[in-house]
Design a protein around this motif. Structure first.
Motif, PDB file in Angstrom:
ATOM      1  N   HIS A 265       7.682  -5.815 -13.384  1.00 30.43           N
ATOM      2  CA  HIS A 265       8.772  -5.385 -14.258  1.00 30.43           C
ATOM      3  C   HIS A 265       8.270  -4.740 -15.544  1.00 30.43           C
ATOM      4  CE1 HIS A 265      10.613  -8.486 -11.622  1.00 30.43           C
ATOM      5  NE2 HIS A 265      11.612  -7.632 -11.611  1.00 30.43           N
ATOM      6  N   ASP A 266       7.058  -5.088 -15.986  1.00 31.12           N
ATOM      7  CA  ASP A 266       6.513  -4.427 -17.180  1.00 31.12           C
ATOM      8  C   ASP A 266       6.236  -2.949 -16.904  1.00 31.12           C
ATOM      9  OD1 ASP A 266       6.670  -6.712 -18.688  1.00 31.12           O
ATOM     10  OD2 ASP A 266       4.619  -7.352 -18.257  1.00 31.12           O
ATOM     11  N   ARG A 267       5.658  -2.658 -15.739  1.00 26.44           N
ATOM     12  CA  ARG A 267       5.443  -1.254 -15.351  1.00 26.44           C
ATOM     13  C   ARG A 267       6.772  -0.538 -15.164  1.00 26.44           C
ATOM     14  NH1 ARG A 267       1.506  -0.849 -10.318  1.00 26.44           N
ATOM     15  NH2 ARG A 267       1.871   1.374 -10.677  1.00 26.44           N
ATOM     16  N   MET A 268       7.726  -1.246 -14.628  1.00 26.82           N
ATOM     17  CA  MET A 268       9.059  -0.661 -14.445  1.00 26.82           C
ATOM     18  C   MET A 268       9.655  -0.266 -15.787  1.00 26.82           C
ATOM     19  SD  MET A 268      12.384  -2.534 -12.760  1.00 26.82           S
ATOM     20  CE  MET A 268      13.974  -1.682 -12.617  1.00 26.82           C
ATOM     21  N   LYS A 269       9.544  -1.168 -16.766  1.00 27.95           N
ATOM     22  CA  LYS A 269      10.090  -0.871 -18.089  1.00 27.95           C
ATOM     23  C   LYS A 269       9.357   0.292 -18.752  1.00 27.95           C
ATOM     24  CE  LYS A 269      10.933  -2.965 -22.625  1.00 27.95           C
ATOM     25  NZ  LYS A 269      10.145  -1.960 -23.363  1.00 27.95           N
TER      26      LYS A 269
ATOM     27  N   GLU B 119       0.831  -1.205   0.000  1.00 29.85           N
ATOM     28  CA  GLU B 119       0.000   0.000   0.000  1.00 29.85           C
ATOM     29  C   GLU B 119       0.865   1.255   0.000  1.00 29.85           C
ATOM     30  OE1 GLU B 119      -3.479   2.092   2.767  1.00 29.85           O
ATOM     31  OE2 GLU B 119      -2.753   0.065   3.207  1.00 29.85           O
ATOM     32  N   ALA B 120       1.957   1.213   0.763  1.00 25.76           N
ATOM     33  CA  ALA B 120       2.849   2.372   0.801  1.00 25.76           C
ATOM     34  C   ALA B 120       3.540   2.585  -0.543  1.00 25.76           C
ATOM     35  CB  ALA B 120       3.888   2.197   1.915  1.00 25.76           C
ATOM     36  N   LEU B 121       3.931   1.493  -1.197  1.00 28.31           N
ATOM     37  CA  LEU B 121       4.571   1.629  -2.503  1.00 28.31           C
ATOM     38  C   LEU B 121       3.601   2.194  -3.540  1.00 28.31           C
ATOM     39  CD1 LEU B 121       6.620  -1.698  -2.661  1.00 28.31           C
ATOM     40  CD2 LEU B 121       7.561   0.612  -2.616  1.00 28.31           C
ATOM     41  N   GLU B 122       2.365   1.712  -3.543  1.00 28.75           N
ATOM     42  CA  GLU B 122       1.372   2.243  -4.475  1.00 28.75           C
ATOM     43  C   GLU B 122       1.074   3.712  -4.176  1.00 28.75           C
ATOM     44  OE1 GLU B 122       0.361   1.020  -7.107  1.00 28.75           O
ATOM     45  OE2 GLU B 122       0.569  -1.153  -6.983  1.00 28.75           O
ATOM     46  N   ALA B 123       1.068   4.072  -2.897  1.00 27.68           N
ATOM     47  CA  ALA B 123       0.858   5.479  -2.535  1.00 27.68           C
ATOM     48  C   ALA B 123       2.005   6.348  -3.038  1.00 27.68           C
ATOM     49  CB  ALA B 123       0.697   5.611  -1.023  1.00 27.68           C
ATOM     50  N   ALA B 124       3.231   5.817  -2.927  1.00 25.98           N
ATOM     51  CA  ALA B 124       4.385   6.569  -3.432  1.00 25.98           C
ATOM     52  C   ALA B 124       4.290   6.747  -4.941  1.00 25.98           C
ATOM     53  CB  ALA B 124       5.679   5.845  -3.057  1.00 25.98           C
ATOM     54  N   ILE B 125       3.894   5.703  -5.657  1.00 20.92           N
ATOM     55  CA  ILE B 125       3.760   5.792  -7.111  1.00 20.92           C
ATOM     56  C   ILE B 125       2.712   6.837  -7.491  1.00 20.92           C
ATOM     57  CG2 ILE B 125       2.965   4.531  -9.161  1.00 20.92           C
ATOM     58  CD1 ILE B 125       4.249   2.022  -7.971  1.00 20.92           C
ATOM     59  N   ALA B 126       1.580   6.818  -6.789  1.00 15.45           N
ATOM     60  CA  ALA B 126       0.522   7.788  -7.089  1.00 15.45           C
ATOM     61  C   ALA B 126       0.999   9.217  -6.843  1.00 15.45           C
ATOM     62  CB  ALA B 126      -0.712   7.491  -6.241  1.00 15.45           C
TER      63      ALA B 126
ATOM     64  N   ILE C 109       9.297   5.893  -9.829  1.00 14.14           N
ATOM     65  CA  ILE C 109       8.182   4.970 -10.097  1.00 14.14           C
ATOM     66  C   ILE C 109       8.733   3.621 -10.547  1.00 14.14           C
ATOM     67  CG2 ILE C 109       6.256   4.522 -11.668  1.00 14.14           C
ATOM     68  CD1 ILE C 109       5.635   7.516 -11.581  1.00 14.14           C
ATOM     69  N   ALA C 110       9.739   3.643 -11.414  1.00 13.08           N
ATOM     70  CA  ALA C 110      10.350   2.392 -11.869  1.00 13.08           C
ATOM     71  C   ALA C 110      10.951   1.623 -10.702  1.00 13.08           C
ATOM     72  CB  ALA C 110      11.427   2.691 -12.916  1.00 13.08           C
ATOM     73  N   LEU C 111      11.588   2.333  -9.780  1.00 15.86           N
ATOM     74  CA  LEU C 111      12.185   1.674  -8.611  1.00 15.86           C
ATOM     75  C   LEU C 111      11.111   1.044  -7.730  1.00 15.86           C
ATOM     76  CD1 LEU C 111      14.725   1.076  -6.950  1.00 15.86           C
ATOM     77  CD2 LEU C 111      14.434   3.299  -5.841  1.00 15.86           C
ATOM     78  N   ALA C 112      10.011   1.761  -7.521  1.00 12.76           N
ATOM     79  CA  ALA C 112       8.918   1.215  -6.714  1.00 12.76           C
ATOM     80  C   ALA C 112       8.290   0.004  -7.390  1.00 12.76           C
ATOM     81  CB  ALA C 112       7.861   2.293  -6.460  1.00 12.76           C
ATOM     82  N   CYS C 113       8.151   0.048  -8.711  1.00  8.90           N
ATOM     83  CA  CYS C 113       7.594  -1.093  -9.441  1.00  8.90           C
ATOM     84  C   CYS C 113       8.524  -2.300  -9.360  1.00  8.90           C
ATOM     85  CB  CYS C 113       7.354  -0.713 -10.898  1.00  8.90           C
ATOM     86  SG  CYS C 113       6.005   0.463 -11.142  1.00  8.90           S
ATOM     87  N   GLN C 114       9.836  -2.059  -9.330  1.00  5.77           N
ATOM     88  CA  GLN C 114      10.776  -3.158  -9.170  1.00  5.77           C
ATOM     89  C   GLN C 114      10.579  -3.846  -7.828  1.00  5.77           C
ATOM     90  OE1 GLN C 114      14.898  -2.017  -8.963  1.00  5.77           O
ATOM     91  NE2 GLN C 114      15.645  -4.092  -9.350  1.00  5.77           N
ATOM     92  N   LYS C 115      10.373  -3.071  -6.771  1.00  3.61           N
ATOM     93  CA  LYS C 115      10.132  -3.645  -5.447  1.00  3.61           C
ATOM     94  C   LYS C 115       8.811  -4.393  -5.391  1.00  3.61           C
ATOM     95  CE  LYS C 115      12.935  -0.187  -3.077  1.00  3.61           C
ATOM     96  NZ  LYS C 115      14.003  -1.155  -2.708  1.00  3.61           N
ATOM     97  N   LEU C 116       7.855  -3.995  -6.220  1.00  2.00           N
ATOM     98  CA  LEU C 116       6.587  -4.709  -6.288  1.00  2.00           C
ATOM     99  C   LEU C 116       6.673  -5.947  -7.172  1.00  2.00           C
ATOM    100  CD1 LEU C 116       4.100  -1.701  -6.668  1.00  2.00           C
ATOM    101  CD2 LEU C 116       4.298  -3.222  -4.696  1.00  2.00           C
TER     102      LEU C 116
END
Length: 394
Positions: A265-269, A186-193, A255-262
């Protein structure tokens, strides 16, 4: 004739609604419309509806080609101005300095959320990464042994497959663990938003359709002809424009870094693609993180690794002293070389043994110019066996 067809169709549909078509209908004439529902598949009224929905979907896709080409992080900016009056006011009436200040504040908020999400992740992730590194080393040793000991090729390949399968299991378990850890995800998604909102103040897409929003707060369909992309804050060589590009690129990279932690990898790319295609084509971090996104996917293919190597080569040319880039590039090149040696050891010579034979191998080597029956080649070709005196010409 058209009105007659319509009238006839309405009568038939009306008859079906009231209990079906009259049994004497065929005797009265075939009619102008054949409503044999078996032609639709199951023979139910749901088939025409399904076809109608399919046609409408195809029409909508033609109207949304540009919209569908946008990544999620950029699509979300269309709603920021509708949901946040302050963002809308800054986009249309605020100065660039005010927009930069607002974006910096949001980015700081996103950084705090990302640090909180990273800190809240359990230590199991570190142990999983350590185990993954051990498995990578073991995989490399096994690949080297395959090259040296061809006679043990089958057993070693089975072990290598088992190791790689365990590596994939660890990645999958890490992703599932991230999903199960509600606070961290939830925290990672909040950071992305938050990063999306920060970048969306300076680069965004909006709908200019006047009646786009319904009275109940919902939205009508999105069509390309009503979309407007605004990246004017990033254009030019002024100090503010340079700062805006750096700020937007930083948000996308985070955002790419947060997606990597999630483990997405497609969102990261796609986040790295946005940086390289629309903000900074020479971003070393974007090239490096895109390469990471390509090779870290559990289903990564050889072409993904080759594409990652191309990104790392470009990054190394831009930043020759970047140790992280050079280390990863050397590792991927070594893995590719080992794989090539392994394949050569396994399949080498398979297509090089023997000769390609053309024609009949039992045929004579040369073709005589004339059919002289006394010529041994002609005799062999015609399968004839004359006596000691041979053939006497007439």
């Amino acid at each position: 004739l058209g009105r007659a067809c319509a009238a006839r169709g309405c009568c038939l549909l009306g008859g079906m609604a009231l209990g079906g078509v009259d049994d004497d209908a065929e005797e009265k004439g075939g009619g102008l419309i054949d409503l044999d529902m078996g032609a639709w598949g199951s023979g139910s009224m749901s088939d025409p509806l399904r076809h109608a929905v399919g046609l409408r979907t195809a029409q909508d896709n033609c109207k949304m080609r540009m919209w569908n080409s946008f990544p999620q992080l950029f699509q979300n900016t269309i709603f920021h101005g509708e949901q946040d009056p302050e963002v809308k006011a800054l986009r249309h009436g605020g100065s660039l300095q005010d927009r930069l200040a607002f974006s910096r504040a949001l980015k700081t908020e996103g950084n705090a959320a990302l640090r909180k999400a990273t800190a809240s992740q359990p230590s199991a992730a570190a142990s999983s990464e350590s185990r993954a590194q051990e498995l990578r080393r073991e995989a490399e040793e096994l690949e080297a042994a395959i090259v040296e000991k061809e006679r043990e090729l089958r057993a070693l390949r089975e072990r290598l497959a088992s190791v790689r399968a365990e590596m994939g299991t660890i990645v999958d378990e890490g992703a599932r663990h991230s999903e199960g850890c509600g606070v961290s995800r939830e925290a990672l998604e909040a950071a992305i938003a938050t990063y999306e909102r920060a970048a969306g103040v300076l680069r965004y897409v909006e709908c200019v359709r006047p009646d786009w929003k319904n009275d109940d707060g919902s939205y009508k369909g999105i069509e390309d002809e009503f979309l407007r992309v605004d990246a004017s804050a990033l254009e030019g060589d002024s100090q503010e424009a340079v700062e805006a590009r750096e700020l937007v690129a930083s948000c996308y990279l985070n955002i790419a870094l947060a997606c990597q932690k999630l483990g997405e990898h497609d969102r990261m790319k796609s986040a790295c693609d946005e940086v390289l295609q629309h903000v900074d084509p020479k971003s070393v971090k974007a090239l490096f993180r895109r390469a990471v996104a390509l090779v870290e996917r559990p289903a990564a293919l050889d072409r993904d690794r080759d594409e990652a190597i191309r990104d790392l080569v470009a990054a190394a040319q831009l930043a020759p002293q970047d140790r992280e880039v050079r280390t990863m590039l050397a590792t991927l090149k070594a893995e590719r070389k080992k794989q090539a040696m392994s394949e050569k050891c396994a399949f080498g010579g398979l297509f090089e043994r023997g000769e390609v034979v053309k024609g009949d191998p039992s045929a004579p080597s040369g073709k005589p110019a004339k059919l002289d029956l006394n010529d041994p080649r002609v005799q062999a070709m015609l399968d004839i066996h004359p006596g000691p005196g041979g053939f006497t010409p007439a």
